[in-house]
Design a protein around this motif. Structure first.
Motif, mmCIF file in Angstrom:
data_model
loop_
_atom_site.group_PDB
_atom_site.id
_atom_site.type_symbol
_atom_site.label_atom_id
_atom_site.label_comp_id
_atom_site.label_asym_id
_atom_site.label_seq_id
_atom_site.Cartn_x
_atom_site.Cartn_y
_atom_site.Cartn_z
ATOM 1 N N ALA A 20 21.088 35.335 25.434
ATOM 2 C CA ALA A 20 21.120 36.058 24.161
ATOM 3 C C ALA A 20 21.174 37.563 24.383
ATOM 4 O O ALA A 20 21.933 38.282 23.726
ATOM 5 N N VAL A 21 20.362 38.045 25.337
ATOM 6 C CA VAL A 21 20.340 39.482 25.618
ATOM 7 C C VAL A 21 21.675 39.938 26.207
ATOM 8 O O VAL A 21 22.145 41.049 25.923
ATOM 9 N N HIS A 22 22.286 39.084 27.003
ATOM 10 C CA HIS A 22 23.607 39.409 27.555
ATOM 11 C C HIS A 22 24.598 39.693 26.423
ATOM 12 O O HIS A 22 25.319 40.708 26.447
ATOM 13 N N ASP A 23 24.641 38.836 25.436
ATOM 14 C CA ASP A 23 25.548 39.046 24.299
ATOM 15 C C ASP A 23 25.213 40.327 23.539
ATOM 16 O O ASP A 23 26.113 41.039 23.066
ATOM 17 N N GLN A 24 23.921 40.626 23.412
ATOM 18 C CA GLN A 24 23.523 41.854 22.724
ATOM 19 C C GLN A 24 24.042 43.095 23.447
ATOM 20 O O GLN A 24 24.529 44.040 22.819
ATOM 21 N N TRP A 25 23.963 43.095 24.770
ATOM 22 C CA TRP A 25 24.426 44.247 25.539
ATOM 23 C C TRP A 25 25.946 44.380 25.506
ATOM 24 O O TRP A 25 26.481 45.496 25.498
ATOM 25 N N ILE A 26 26.655 43.262 25.490
ATOM 26 C CA ILE A 26 28.119 43.316 25.388
ATOM 27 C C ILE A 26 28.532 44.037 24.113
ATOM 28 O O ILE A 26 29.366 44.942 24.127
ATOM 29 N N GLU A 27 27.920 43.664 23.002
ATOM 30 C CA GLU A 27 28.273 44.291 21.730
ATOM 31 C C GLU A 27 27.811 45.735 21.678
ATOM 32 O O GLU A 27 28.526 46.612 21.165
ATOM 33 N N ALA A 28 26.633 46.044 22.211
ATOM 34 C CA ALA A 28 26.130 47.421 22.200
ATOM 35 C C ALA A 28 27.052 48.346 22.986
ATOM 36 O O ALA A 28 27.317 49.486 22.570
ATOM 37 N N CYS A 29 27.553 47.873 24.116
ATOM 38 C CA CYS A 29 28.439 48.702 24.946
ATOM 39 C C CYS A 29 29.795 48.890 24.288
ATOM 40 O O CYS A 29 30.354 50.003 24.293
ATOM 41 N N ARG A 30 30.342 47.834 23.727
ATOM 42 C CA ARG A 30 31.624 47.959 23.020
ATOM 43 C C ARG A 30 31.502 48.935 21.860
ATOM 44 O O ARG A 30 32.359 49.820 21.661
ATOM 45 N N ALA A 31 30.419 48.818 21.089
ATOM 46 C CA ALA A 31 30.216 49.693 19.924
ATOM 47 C C ALA A 31 30.020 51.148 20.348
ATOM 48 O O ALA A 31 30.405 52.072 19.611
ATOM 49 N N LYS B 80 25.862 34.733 37.007
ATOM 50 C CA LYS B 80 25.885 33.535 36.180
ATOM 51 C C LYS B 80 27.013 33.634 35.163
ATOM 52 O O LYS B 80 27.686 32.647 34.850
ATOM 53 N N ARG B 81 27.219 34.853 34.647
ATOM 54 C CA ARG B 81 28.298 35.115 33.687
ATOM 55 C C ARG B 81 28.599 36.599 33.720
ATOM 56 O O ARG B 81 27.682 37.424 33.793
ATOM 57 N N THR B 82 29.872 36.960 33.680
ATOM 58 C CA THR B 82 30.276 38.360 33.620
ATOM 59 C C THR B 82 31.371 38.517 32.576
ATOM 60 O O THR B 82 32.315 37.714 32.536
ATOM 61 N N VAL B 83 31.209 39.539 31.750
ATOM 62 C CA VAL B 83 32.220 39.882 30.746
ATOM 63 C C VAL B 83 32.625 41.333 30.961
ATOM 64 O O VAL B 83 31.771 42.216 31.045
ATOM 65 N N ASP B 84 33.916 41.576 31.091
ATOM 66 C CA ASP B 84 34.436 42.935 31.213
ATOM 67 C C ASP B 84 34.923 43.429 29.868
ATOM 68 O O ASP B 84 35.475 42.650 29.067
ATOM 69 N N ILE B 85 34.727 44.706 29.607
ATOM 70 C CA ILE B 85 35.418 45.369 28.508
ATOM 71 C C ILE B 85 36.678 45.983 29.111
ATOM 72 O O ILE B 85 36.596 46.844 29.987
ATOM 73 N N LEU B 86 37.830 45.513 28.673
ATOM 74 C CA LEU B 86 39.104 46.027 29.161
ATOM 75 C C LEU B 86 39.616 47.105 28.212
ATOM 76 O O LEU B 86 39.382 47.050 27.004
ATOM 77 N N TYR B 87 40.338 48.070 28.796
ATOM 78 C CA TYR B 87 40.948 49.142 28.002
ATOM 79 C C TYR B 87 42.448 49.159 28.281
ATOM 80 O O TYR B 87 42.890 48.857 29.394
ATOM 81 N N ARG B 88 43.209 49.533 27.268
ATOM 82 C CA ARG B 88 44.662 49.591 27.392
ATOM 83 C C ARG B 88 45.065 50.915 28.073
ATOM 84 O O ARG B 88 45.472 51.878 27.428
#
Length: 495
Positions: free
Chosen positions: A245-256, A283-291
């Protein structure tokens, strides 16, 4: 608007003092960059707002600044000595070095036998349209055979002390994270923290990249903004394991966060690592990609590192790195969520998203529409006539006064129109112009009105404001108040 290509950005960066090639007068050092007068301000502003938003303003965060040089065993425990490698091949002819897993992503040089040996540059992954051949030789020279792949460790090796011997070997850190992990117990005990909590750090890291490039996107010396956020794996958040749950929270916080400071939402997307891509600790990694101009590439990563690092350092050091769970009366090893962003890549994304080319009165206007908190210069004070001593003196006084609170410059090296364009091109949000009306005209026995013109970068609107109001006006403009709201209270000035 179409984003600028990298050549345009490199040219602007050098011309306007953002970024220079390192050691340029000696021919340059490959993929090493120096931040000029405006670049260092932009970089400091990015780090400042990141630190404020993610460390200072959060009750669950503290900071750290760990040493670049660490005990060599740190990197054995972390897996970097054994696993921090890329597959490398060399050209036997031109000696260029490549990552073997990226060869198919590169355009390649081909001397086509079907056209009597004419030279062609073939797009990545495509065959020659004349002879149908695919790439087998060096993509750079088109002639040399490539060596078999071999693993190449990306860490810079050095020696501690005066003697170069095996016992003195250490490394320049390839990431800042390990400094946080080895200080876990120090931070926990000194700050009396309770889970969940995070430790933030900004600092230099070094990687001996095989194929660096694309300006500051990938270099051998760079700066990271990293957080290690520790959670109790036994806790649950909204019915889910806390780490997930915290992982998802940080993904959105960083994108925002990137959106808040000027990156367009449609220039970013999320990339979920599949099993083959995951690092050995993840265990899981999500990247924020930029164009980016070279295509979609990683802007930052947010990884669930589980308890791998703390367990490894406990094992290798013999020191317990655990947290006592008061509720369950047991020692646990926390899981950790790691949001990791490169300062240099963030700066490149903010530059690209801010860049605009517009036509104003038949002329091209280049403008960097930086968020006002990131802009290297906040205010430029400009004298309309540099040969009028009273105008120049007033302008210098205003610069000194405003500089106590905001980064402010004085410029009188061109006509007012060119001065405005110059400030547009470096992203300065506001210009203050001192003119004859401000100070008066003694020869005509005309008194000054004590007002100056404030020009706003994006709209190019201008208002006349009393000098006495400037501190209040800019405090509002640098805060949350919109230009339109401030401008409504003052008369418009002629453009």
């Amino acid at each position: 608007m179409t984003a600028p290509n990298m050549d345009v950005l490199v040219s602007l960066s050098k011309r306007r003092g953002f970024i220079f090639q390192s050691s340029e007068i000696y021919g340059g050092t490959g993929s090493c960059w120096d931040y000029g007068p405006l670049g260092v301000e932009l970089k400091q502003n990015i780090k400042r707002v990141w630190w404020r938003d993610f460390v200072q303003q959060r009750a669950d965060m503290v900071g750290l600044d760990a040493s670049i040089l660490m005990h060599a065993t740190v990197w054995k425990a972390s897996g970097h000595v054994d696993n921090f490698t890329d597959p490398m091949v060399d050209c036997r002819e031109c000696k260029h070095r490549f990552r073997s897993d990226q060869l198919d992503e590169m355009a390649w040089l081909h001397f086509c036998p079907a056209t009597k040996g004419n030279k062609f540059t073939i797009p990545a992954g495509e065959p020659c349209k004349h002879c149908g051949a695919t790439r087998t030789l060096c993509p750079h020279c088109g002639k040399g055979e490539l060596t078999a792949p071999r693993q190449f460790n990306l860490m810079f090796k050095t020696f501690m002390g005066p003697v170069e011997e095996d016992a003195a070997v250490t490394y320049l850190r390839p990431e800042t994270a390990q400094g946080i992990f080895v200080n876990f117990d120090n931070v926990l005990q000194s700050m009396r923290l309770k889970l969940p909590f995070g430790v933030g750090q900004i600092g230099k890291a070094f990687r001996n990249e095989i194929t660096p490039g694309n300006f500051i996107f990938r270099s051998r010396e760079f700066e990271q903004m990293e957080i290690e956020y520790f959670v109790n794996p036994n806790d649950r958040v909204d019915g889910r394991p806390a780490d997930e749950a915290v992982h998802d929270q940080w993904i959105e916080a960083c994108r925002a966060w990137f959106v808040r400071y000027g990156v367009a939402a449609d220039n970013m997307k999320l990339h979920e690592h599949d099993t083959a891509e995951l690092a050995h600790y993840s265990k899981r990694t999500v990247d924020i990609l930029y164009r980016f101009p070279m295509g979609w590439s990683e802007l930052m990563g947010i990884a669930n590192r589980t308890d791998f690092d703390l367990k490894q350092h406990s094992k290798f050091s013999g020191k317990s790195l655990t947290y006592f769970d008061e509720e369950r009366k047991e020692h646990i090893v926390p899981f950790v969520i790691e949001p990791s962003a490169g300062v240099d890549r963030a700066l490149l994304a903010f530059l690209l998203d801010a860049y605009r080319e517009e036509e104003v009165r038949g002329e091209k206007r280049v403008v960097l529409r930086f968020h006002r908190e990131l802009a290297p210069i906040k205010i430029a004070v400009l004298p309309l006539l540099k040969k009028r001593p009273e105008i120049v003196a007033t302008a210098h006084d205003l610069r000194a006064r405003l500089a106590r609170q905001w980064t402010t410059v004085y410029d009188d090296t061109a006509a007012i129109g060119r001065l405005y364009r110059r400030q547009d091109e470096v992203g300065t949000p506001y210009c203050v112009t001192v003119d004859v009306k401000t100070v008066g005209d003694r020869e005509k026995n005309e008194a000054g009105d004590g007002r100056v013109t404030i020009r706003e970068r994006d709209s190019m609107e201008q208002i006349r404001v009393p000098i006495a109001d400037l501190d209040t006006v800019f405090a509002r403009l640098m805060g949350e108040t919109a230009w339109s709201e401030v401008a409504a209270a003052y008369p418009r000035a002629e453009s």
